[in-house]
Scaffold this motif. Sequence first.
Motif, PDB file in Angstrom:
ATOM      1  N   GLY A   5       0.645  -1.393   0.163  1.00  0.00           N
ATOM      2  CA  GLY A   5       0.319   0.132  -0.092  1.00  0.00           C
ATOM      3  C   GLY A   5       1.204   1.366   0.312  1.00  0.00           C
ATOM      4  O   GLY A   5       1.666   1.545  -0.432  1.00  0.00           O
ATOM      5  N   TYR A   6       0.613   2.343   0.499  1.00  0.00           N
ATOM      6  CA  TYR A   6       1.403   3.629   1.196  1.00  0.00           C
ATOM      7  C   TYR A   6       2.556   3.558   1.467  1.00  0.00           C
ATOM      8  O   TYR A   6       3.197   4.385   1.599  1.00  0.00           O
ATOM      9  N   ASP A   7       3.000   2.185   2.120  1.00  0.00           N
ATOM     10  CA  ASP A   7       4.108   1.765   2.491  1.00  0.00           C
ATOM     11  C   ASP A   7       5.602   0.919   1.037  1.00  0.00           C
ATOM     12  O   ASP A   7       6.541   0.588   1.555  1.00  0.00           O
ATOM     13  N   SER A   8       4.852   1.358  -0.105  1.00  0.00           N
ATOM     14  CA  SER A   8       4.928   0.435  -0.866  1.00  0.00           C
ATOM     15  C   SER A   8       6.639   1.758  -1.694  1.00  0.00           C
ATOM     16  O   SER A   8       6.288   2.882  -1.854  1.00  0.00           O
ATOM     17  N   ALA A   9       7.402   1.036  -2.056  1.00  0.00           N
ATOM     18  CA  ALA A   9       8.595   1.243  -2.390  1.00  0.00           C
ATOM     19  C   ALA A   9       8.930   2.349  -3.619  1.00  0.00           C
ATOM     20  O   ALA A   9       8.035   1.587  -4.621  1.00  0.00           O
ATOM     21  N   VAL A  10       9.153   3.633  -3.819  1.00  0.00           N
ATOM     22  CA  VAL A  10       9.017   3.688  -5.162  1.00  0.00           C
ATOM     23  C   VAL A  10       9.935   4.029  -6.229  1.00  0.00           C
ATOM     24  O   VAL A  10      10.488   4.109  -7.265  1.00  0.00           O
ATOM     25  N   GLY A  11      11.247   3.651  -5.609  1.00  0.00           N
ATOM     26  CA  GLY A  11      12.461   3.028  -6.439  1.00  0.00           C
ATOM     27  C   GLY A  11      13.347   4.575  -6.720  1.00  0.00           C
ATOM     28  O   GLY A  11      12.639   5.303  -6.353  1.00  0.00           O
ATOM     29  N   GLU A  12      14.145   4.181  -6.971  1.00  0.00           N
ATOM     30  CA  GLU A  12      15.168   5.563  -7.076  1.00  0.00           C
ATOM     31  C   GLU A  12      14.663   6.047  -8.032  1.00  0.00           C
ATOM     32  O   GLU A  12      14.736   6.156  -9.522  1.00  0.00           O
ATOM     33  N   LYS A  13      14.306   8.198  -7.647  1.00  0.00           N
ATOM     34  CA  LYS A  13      13.907   8.469  -8.566  1.00  0.00           C
ATOM     35  C   LYS A  13      12.375   7.892  -9.084  1.00  0.00           C
ATOM     36  O   LYS A  13      12.267   8.428 -10.654  1.00  0.00           O
ATOM     37  N   VAL A  50      11.336   4.722  -9.728  1.00  0.00           N
ATOM     38  CA  VAL A  50      11.905   3.611 -11.011  1.00  0.00           C
ATOM     39  C   VAL A  50      11.565   2.401 -11.098  1.00  0.00           C
ATOM     40  O   VAL A  50      10.373   2.074 -12.897  1.00  0.00           O
ATOM     41  N   MET A  51      10.499   1.997 -10.379  1.00  0.00           N
ATOM     42  CA  MET A  51       9.368   1.891 -10.866  1.00  0.00           C
ATOM     43  C   MET A  51       8.134   1.942 -10.416  1.00  0.00           C
ATOM     44  O   MET A  51       7.082   0.547 -10.775  1.00  0.00           O
ATOM     45  N   LEU A  52       8.046   3.170 -11.013  1.00  0.00           N
ATOM     46  CA  LEU A  52       6.709   3.471 -11.553  1.00  0.00           C
ATOM     47  C   LEU A  52       6.629   4.686 -12.995  1.00  0.00           C
ATOM     48  O   LEU A  52       7.702   4.631 -13.324  1.00  0.00           O
ATOM     49  N   SER A  53       5.248   4.046 -13.166  1.00  0.00           N
ATOM     50  CA  SER A  53       5.402   4.440 -14.824  1.00  0.00           C
ATOM     51  C   SER A  53       5.255   6.085 -14.572  1.00  0.00           C
ATOM     52  O   SER A  53       5.044   6.710 -14.012  1.00  0.00           O
ATOM     53  N   GLY A  54       5.039   6.705 -16.293  1.00  0.00           N
ATOM     54  CA  GLY A  54       5.202   8.267 -16.438  1.00  0.00           C
ATOM     55  C   GLY A  54       3.897   8.619 -15.324  1.00  0.00           C
ATOM     56  O   GLY A  54       3.830  10.210 -14.962  1.00  0.00           O
ATOM     57  N   GLY A  55       3.361   7.979 -15.817  1.00  0.00           N
ATOM     58  CA  GLY A  55       1.721   8.465 -14.752  1.00  0.00           C
ATOM     59  C   GLY A  55       1.638   8.092 -13.954  1.00  0.00           C
ATOM     60  O   GLY A  55       1.026   8.900 -13.294  1.00  0.00           O
ATOM     61  N   GLN A  56       1.965   7.336 -13.392  1.00  0.00           N
ATOM     62  CA  GLN A  56       1.760   7.088 -11.622  1.00  0.00           C
ATOM     63  C   GLN A  56       2.752   8.373 -11.246  1.00  0.00           C
ATOM     64  O   GLN A  56       2.242   8.848 -10.188  1.00  0.00           O
TER      65      GLN A  56
END
Length: 440
Positions: free
Chosen positions: A319-327, A329-335
Amino acid sequence: MFLGAVGIMLTYEWRLALVVVVFIPLMLLFAIKKRLNMTSAFAELRKRIAEINGNLENSLAGVRVVKAFANERFEKQKFDDGNRSYRDSMRIAFKAIAEFVTGINFMIGLLNTAVLTYGGWLVIEGRMDVGSLMAFLLLVNFFMNPVRRLVTFVEEYQRSMTGFERFLEIMDTESDIQNAPNALEVERFKGDILLDDVTFKYENDETKVLNHMTLQITRGKTLALVGPSGGGKTTLSHLIPRFYDVTEGAIKIDGYDIRQIDMKCLRRHIGIVQQQVFLFTGTMRDNIAYGRIGASDEDIIRAAKKARIHEFIMSLPDGYDSAVGEKGVMLSGGQKQRISIARVFLKNPSILILDEATSALDNETEIQIQAALDELSKDRTTIVIAHRLSTIRGADEIVVLTDRGIEEQGSHDELLKNEMLYAKLYNAQFKGFMPDRLEA
């Protein structure tokens, strides 16, 4: 130890003690000269390390671009060149150390030779006995112990101080943008913005990006800035939060010159959503909460819902504790874009700047994010910079900005009827032909 040894030597044999005293200023002058050489060498060494680290960080951050263009060999060559430069600087630094240490040791040896030679002559002449000479030589060695310690200390000191001085040089660099004395604190902006005869050019560049530009933006309204690249649209958006200061004229919010407003206060009331989103290494919660440090979980979730990102976050295992990665990197552009919009919802600014916020997204994601931006813009003074003209048709006013200044100004329908630059830009996107003035 140093002063005590000199005092005892004077009581044993003042003539030999004078020999020692004569050597002291010579050693001191030599040490000062070589210390300056070491300072210069180590300062250059620190710069070379900084260049290597900077190039390496760029290569790693842009690793996908490097691989896409198959330029791994080129990046390795840059790293090798940096290392060679560092090695050359290190050689100069070690040479300075070697000259300093061996020079001091040579002078110590020379002093011992001078004392032994002159003392031997005094013994032959009967002015001094052998026991006193031996005692004096022991005192000379005792005298040199602190000198040797100082030599070692100076070497370590120079290594450390050059790094510390470079650190201070960076930390003491003053920002070009400073608060005015007695800067004003404004509790809440209404949102009236006036660009009053604004001229701006970048430092060391005589080209004027904005030239005597006057523009009124009414509170609660949406103003769109469009036009060819290089017209100063993004520059204008950087001037309002005082990332730069105007060269001439003034920018006023609610009648206050922004240069008279406390910078933190000014920027606290301005929200910016950019095309290139920066996310910090951390969790979803951390990045949304950056909009208002210390925000409650309820406020963070409310902002995420408004930004249309809550459902996606809840679909993740943590959930909200999920890591986004450096800069991110684990998310799409829209996210990533929706995370940045949630930040601004949480910040709740009076003035909103949208700089190409949807230009890099696919149509479906753009529709979702545009809906979030429309909600974000309600009851706020909003400045939209866009090349996709479909995103700004509902703006209260559209300004067409070129390198010649404001070319046109009005609503979408009014500008289409004028059949000037805006109409040609619009038709170029939606009817497939290239306008004559677009290239200009």
